[in-house]
Design a protein around this motif. Structure first.
Motif, mmCIF file in Angstrom:
data_model
loop_
_atom_site.group_PDB
_atom_site.id
_atom_site.type_symbol
_atom_site.label_atom_id
_atom_site.label_comp_id
_atom_site.label_asym_id
_atom_site.label_seq_id
_atom_site.Cartn_x
_atom_site.Cartn_y
_atom_site.Cartn_z
ATOM 1 N N GLU A 25 0.838 -1.185 0.000
ATOM 2 C CA GLU A 25 0.000 0.000 0.000
ATOM 3 C C GLU A 25 0.877 1.240 0.000
ATOM 4 O O GLU A 25 1.952 1.246 0.599
ATOM 5 C CB GLU A 25 -0.901 0.026 1.228
ATOM 6 C CG GLU A 25 -1.945 -1.055 1.231
ATOM 7 C CD GLU A 25 -2.861 -0.969 2.444
ATOM 8 O OE1 GLU A 25 -3.155 0.167 2.888
ATOM 9 O OE2 GLU A 25 -3.262 -2.029 2.935
ATOM 10 N N GLU A 26 0.417 2.270 -0.650
ATOM 11 C CA GLU A 26 1.126 3.541 -0.685
ATOM 12 C C GLU A 26 0.152 4.633 -0.274
ATOM 13 O O GLU A 26 -1.024 4.598 -0.643
ATOM 14 C CB GLU A 26 1.630 3.799 -2.103
ATOM 15 C CG GLU A 26 2.469 5.040 -2.234
ATOM 16 C CD GLU A 26 3.017 5.211 -3.644
ATOM 17 O OE1 GLU A 26 3.275 6.364 -4.009
ATOM 18 O OE2 GLU A 26 3.179 4.211 -4.359
ATOM 19 N N ALA A 27 0.627 5.568 0.532
ATOM 20 C CA ALA A 27 -0.230 6.660 0.989
ATOM 21 C C ALA A 27 0.626 7.883 1.275
ATOM 22 O O ALA A 27 1.836 7.774 1.486
ATOM 23 C CB ALA A 27 -0.983 6.257 2.249
ATOM 24 N N ASN A 28 0.009 9.023 1.270
ATOM 25 C CA ASN A 28 0.653 10.271 1.670
ATOM 26 C C ASN A 28 0.066 10.693 3.005
ATOM 27 O O ASN A 28 -1.140 10.578 3.226
ATOM 28 C CB ASN A 28 0.395 11.377 0.640
ATOM 29 C CG ASN A 28 1.074 11.099 -0.672
ATOM 30 O OD1 ASN A 28 2.223 10.686 -0.711
ATOM 31 N ND2 ASN A 28 0.359 11.314 -1.767
#
Length: 95
Positions: free
Chosen positions: A8-11
């Motif tokens: 997962e990738e998030a800011n």
């Protein structure tokens, strides 16, 4: 490193006083004498209970919590953690 492994990738917007805690699976998977894992929930509870404003007390608290939970039980993995504190950007405006 692990081709084909989903992640997962998030800011996330950090604010002065926020911490980033990075840890090996040896922290969350550390076991007590009954072979129960420390787990992510205990780690989050440990961090939430600590109101330190500096990284060193936060790190010490995490490692002490794991050590107290395992109470000397043999471990089969490393227990590694790092705490990074965000102090904000000098001279940045908040507009």
């Amino acid at each position: 490193l692990f081709d084909g492994t989903p992640f997962e990738e998030a800011n996330v917007q950090l604010h002065p006083g926020d911490f980033i805690v990075i840890f090996s699976d040896g922290v969350s998977e550390a076991m007590d004498a009954n072979e129960e894992e420390f787990g992510d929930d205990r780690l989050l509870d440990s961090l939430s209970a600590m109101a330190a404003t500096e990284v060193q007390p936060q790190l010490k608290h995490v490692l002490t919590s794991v050590s107290a939970f395992t109470a000397g039980a043999d471990q089969n993995d490393d227990v590694t953690a790092m705490v990074v504190g965000y102090r904000g950007v000098s001279g940045a405006s908040s507009t």
